[in-house]
Design a protein around this motif. Structure first.
Motif, short mmCIF file in Angstrom:
data_model
loop_
_atom_site.label_atom_id
_atom_site.label_comp_id
_atom_site.label_asym_id
_atom_site.label_seq_id
_atom_site.Cartn_x
_atom_site.Cartn_y
_atom_site.Cartn_z
N CYS A 32 2.07 3.97 6.57
CA CYS A 32 1.13 4.64 5.66
C CYS A 32 0.04 5.38 6.44
CB CYS A 32 0.50 3.63 4.70
SG CYS A 32 1.63 3.02 3.42
N PRO A 40 -2.47 3.88 -1.24
CA PRO A 40 -1.13 4.06 -1.79
C PRO A 40 -0.98 3.44 -3.18
CG PRO A 40 -1.14 2.24 -0.23
CD PRO A 40 -2.52 2.86 -0.17
N CYS A 61 -0.92 -4.56 3.47
CA CYS A 61 -1.64 -3.28 3.36
C CYS A 61 -3.13 -3.53 3.22
CB CYS A 61 -1.11 -2.48 2.17
SG CYS A 61 0.56 -1.82 2.38
N ILE A 99 4.27 4.48 -2.56
CA ILE A 99 5.27 3.60 -1.97
C ILE A 99 6.25 3.22 -3.07
CG2 ILE A 99 5.73 1.39 -0.84
CD1 ILE A 99 2.82 1.49 0.21
#
Length: 400
Positions: A32, A40, A61, A99
């Motif tokens: 990312c 995202p 993340c 994503i």
């Protein structure tokens, strides 16, 4: 001698950047960041939303300083309404990348949501099959997409088009939408993520991948690279799909099926044919699983196409190492694999009726992918193939 699954770790660049290997989902935050994504939107299906594999990915993340959001309001055979809702969630959350985390449902919706966010024209304006030109050229800059497939099936992660149902008035239609920005910027293909898939779904999605590889291999057009990818995809599935169904924790088999699905997705740039054309209108009006419908229909289409593909299938049979390679030995191999996986032999076994398919004949014949079939798919041929697939009439003459 089979390779060690731990050695099956590689980075590919065809048709996009693919990071393949067990445990590589841990690289999601780095992917990312490399794409400039800091917020995202994770598009997934409800069945995955509460599972540990998704929670761990989202947490990784967050731990890396990203600010992910989650959208999971999907269902199988998704519609443009689902993609519109995901696009609205993208805008409302101030996200800067998508994503797609899941099977074909999540990946298709993620791609179409990106299309809606990046283009001003309606998504229907980009209706076109691979090799064709949409009514509106795709010049808009779409949000970057990261694809994380959790099934070895549709190959959506490796192609620049999406298949999605359009609730067009009173008639639901399956559309093919094409845009270069819908090809994911990066794919993380981690076979560990596929180990939780139930045997029946593993079989159905794997046969979806087989149908895509086989149809791309037989499709009209000249693309030797696509032919090579498709042939290897068929070989991998013939060798490993049954093992993946029998033992969901067999990472080698799972990895090979996942790789074959991506090969099939990439190979469909050459085109598809009657299997996809007959399947799309059927699943647009039913709750049938795409892979299961394609698995049932594939042998009937193969026999229909025999006059045009027998030589190619003979070469493919030799690639598979079949005894006395030829069309008949390949067909027997295909039918044997279906039976081993518990795939029904007829559409009637899936609850499909004559009345249901009667209204779908013209739509199948006019499907964008029908033009790639090596034997013309006329309305009469579509009607015959539906009838034969309903009755299990694999060897009988066409019904005109």
């Amino acid at each position: 001698m089979e390779p060690d699954v731990n050695a099956l770790r590689a980075d590919w660049s065809e048709p996009t950047r693919i990071r393949f290997g067990a445990g590589r989902v841990s690289e999601l935050p780095a992917v990312c960041r490399a794409l400039g994504i800091t917020r995202p939107l994770v598009v997934t299906d409800p069945g995955l939303a509460d599972l540990a594999i998704l929670r761990r990915a989202v947490q990784s993340c967050e731990t890396s300083g990203l600010l992910p959001g989650l959208f999971s309001h999907l269902r199988p055979n998704p519609t443009l309404d689902h993609a519109q809702a995901a696009a609205q969630a993208f805008r409302d959350g101030g996200h800067d990348g998508i994503i797609g985390f899941g099977g074909g449902t999540a990946l298709e919706v993620a791609k179409v949501a990106a299309l809606i966010c990046g283009e001003t024209a309606p998504p229907q304006a980009f209706a076109a099959a691979p090799g064709e030109t949409p009514r509106v050229p795709g010049f808009g800059l779409l949000p970057p997409i990261v694809a994380v497939p959790t099934t070895g099936g549709s190959g959506a992660e490796a192609r620049a088009y999406a298949l999605i149902t359009d609730p067009d008035g009173n008639r639901r239609r399956r559309r093919v939408l094409l845009h270069p920005g819908m090809l994911p910027a990066c794919v993380i293909a981690d076979p560990v993520l596929t180990t939780g898939l139930a045997p029946a779904l593993t079989a159905a999605t794997g046969m979806n991948a087989l149908a895509h590889n086989l149809e791309a291999y037989c499709a009209l057009g000249f693309d030797p690279a696509a032919d090579g990818m498709a042939a290897e995809g068929v070989r991998l599935l013939r060798r490993h799909l049954a093992d993946a169904v029998r033992d969901g924790n067999n990472l080698l088999a799972r990895g090979m099926v996942l790789a074959a699905a991506s090969l099939g997705g990439a190979a469909t740039r050459k085109g598809l044919g009657a299997v996809q054309a007959l399947t799309s209108p059927l699943i647009a009006v039913t709750e049938a699983h795409q892979g299961l419908v394609m698995a049932v229909i594939t042998p009937y289409v193969l026999v229909h196409n025999r006059p045009a593909v027998e030589e190619r299938i003979t070469r493919l049979a030799a690639c598979l190492g079949l005894d006395r390679p030829g069309f008949d030995s390949f067909l027997t191999c295909l039918l044997t694999l279906r039976e081993e996986l518990g795939i029904p032999h007829t559409l009637r076994d899936l609850g499909v009726t004559e009345e249901r398919v009667a209204d779908l004949v013209e739509e199948a014949a006019n499907d964008p992918f029908a033009r790639g079939n090596p034997v013309p798919l006329t309305a009469e041929a579509a009607r015959s193939l539906y009838a034969r697939a309903l009755d299990g009439d694999l060897d009988g003459a066409d019904r005109r």
